[in-house]
Design a protein around this motif. Structure first.
Motif, short mmCIF file in Angstrom:
data_model
loop_
_atom_site.label_atom_id
_atom_site.label_comp_id
_atom_site.label_asym_id
_atom_site.label_seq_id
_atom_site.Cartn_x
_atom_site.Cartn_y
_atom_site.Cartn_z
N ILE A 146 4.65 57.85 25.41
CA ILE A 146 3.46 58.18 26.21
C ILE A 146 2.24 57.40 25.70
O ILE A 146 1.54 56.76 26.48
CB ILE A 146 3.18 59.70 26.19
CG1 ILE A 146 4.29 60.46 26.92
CG2 ILE A 146 1.81 60.02 26.79
CD1 ILE A 146 4.29 61.96 26.69
N ILE A 147 1.99 57.45 24.42
CA ILE A 147 0.77 56.81 23.90
C ILE A 147 0.84 55.30 23.93
O ILE A 147 -0.18 54.63 23.91
CB ILE A 147 0.38 57.33 22.49
CG1 ILE A 147 1.44 57.02 21.45
CG2 ILE A 147 0.08 58.81 22.54
CD1 ILE A 147 1.06 57.40 20.03
N HIS A 148 2.07 54.74 24.01
CA HIS A 148 2.21 53.29 24.09
C HIS A 148 2.56 52.81 25.50
O HIS A 148 2.88 51.63 25.68
CB HIS A 148 3.26 52.81 23.08
CG HIS A 148 2.83 53.02 21.67
ND1 HIS A 148 3.37 53.99 20.86
CD2 HIS A 148 1.86 52.42 20.93
CE1 HIS A 148 2.77 53.96 19.68
NE2 HIS A 148 1.84 53.02 19.70
N ASN A 149 2.52 53.73 26.49
CA ASN A 149 2.80 53.39 27.89
C ASN A 149 4.11 52.62 28.02
O ASN A 149 4.20 51.60 28.71
CB ASN A 149 1.66 52.57 28.51
CG ASN A 149 0.30 53.16 28.23
OD1 ASN A 149 -0.50 52.56 27.54
ND2 ASN A 149 0.04 54.34 28.75
N ASP A 150 5.14 53.12 27.39
CA ASP A 150 6.43 52.43 27.31
C ASP A 150 7.23 52.60 28.60
O ASP A 150 7.83 53.66 28.85
CB ASP A 150 7.21 52.96 26.11
CG ASP A 150 8.42 52.13 25.79
OD1 ASP A 150 8.94 51.42 26.69
OD2 ASP A 150 8.87 52.18 24.63
N ALA A 151 7.28 51.56 29.40
CA ALA A 151 7.97 51.59 30.70
C ALA A 151 9.48 51.76 30.56
O ALA A 151 10.14 52.18 31.52
CB ALA A 151 7.66 50.31 31.48
N SER A 152 10.04 51.47 29.39
CA SER A 152 11.49 51.63 29.23
C SER A 152 11.91 53.10 29.29
O SER A 152 13.09 53.39 29.48
CB SER A 152 11.95 50.99 27.92
OG SER A 152 11.48 51.72 26.81
N TYR A 153 10.96 54.03 29.18
CA TYR A 153 11.27 55.45 29.27
C TYR A 153 11.08 56.01 30.68
O TYR A 153 11.40 57.16 30.94
CB TYR A 153 10.42 56.25 28.28
CG TYR A 153 10.89 56.12 26.86
CD1 TYR A 153 11.74 57.05 26.30
CD2 TYR A 153 10.48 55.04 26.07
CE1 TYR A 153 12.19 56.93 24.99
CE2 TYR A 153 10.91 54.91 24.77
CZ TYR A 153 11.76 55.85 24.23
OH TYR A 153 12.20 55.72 22.93
#
Length: 195
Positions: free
Chosen positions: A16-23
């Motif tokens: 969430i805090i790194h805006n990780d699109a892989s999730y």
């Protein structure tokens, strides 16, 4: 009962805090204070961790009455403009006394300032800032009539820290200064009872 999948783990929080699109698609997160849910890759402001709930599906978040984010559109869902603006209006009504700017509102409601300005004006007929000003001045009128607070205290209470600016805005809206308004409007209402 919560399963491991619905717990906000460190791994999910980092996504969430790194805006990780892989999730994206593996979970969705909702923010209790805004009533909005997002994909992990959403570029909105990082929420307070204690206000975050995690869901396996967008439908699960919808079932708990969370609204889809206007910015990241989880699962392609969109919030109708009227409902979005109603949500923003409710937020303003509860927080008008705080420092509210177009950027703050846009960030809070997961939209861009330009889109918020344009959509709010289309739906409400005035800009968000004009709406905030009307809300503040309407509350100031009430406080002038029903309290013994000073003009400076009232200005601060309604979120306008500069008393001279407050007086200018108030006179533009009502046609009289705050002090004159208190005297003339108070006489028209009979004896004033302070709260």
């Amino acid at each position: 009962m919560k399963t491991e999948r619905n717990i906000l783990t460190d791994e999910k929080w980092n996504a969430i805090i790194h805006n990780d699109a892989s999730y994206d698609g593996t979970f969705y997160y909702a923010v209790k204070t805004t009533g909005i849910f997002c994909r992990p890759s959403c570029k909105s402001r990082v929420p307070n961790k204690k206000n975050v709930l995690v869901f396996d599906t967008a439908d699960a978040a919808l079932e708990r009455n969370f609204r889809p984010c206007k910015r990241c559109r989880p699962n392609g869902l969109r919030l109708p403009d009227e409902e979005w603006i109603a949500q923003i209006t409710e937020y303003i009504d509860s927080h008008y006394h705080e420092s509210l700017t177009l950027s703050v509102l846009a960030d809070m409601c997961h939209g861009s300032p330009y889109h918020l300005q344009r959509t709010f004006k289309k739906i409400r007929g005035l800009s968000p800032i004009e709406y905030i000003q009307i809300k503040r001045l309407t509350k100031a009128e009430h406080l002038l009539l029903y309290t013994d607070k000073t003009v400076m205290e009232i200005a601060l209470t309604v979120g306008i820290p500069n008393t001279a600016h407050f007086a200018t805005l108030f006179k533009k809206r009502t046609g009289s200064s705050p002090t004159a308004y208190r005297k003339t409007a108070g006489k028209g209402r009979g004896e004033i009872h302070y709260e």
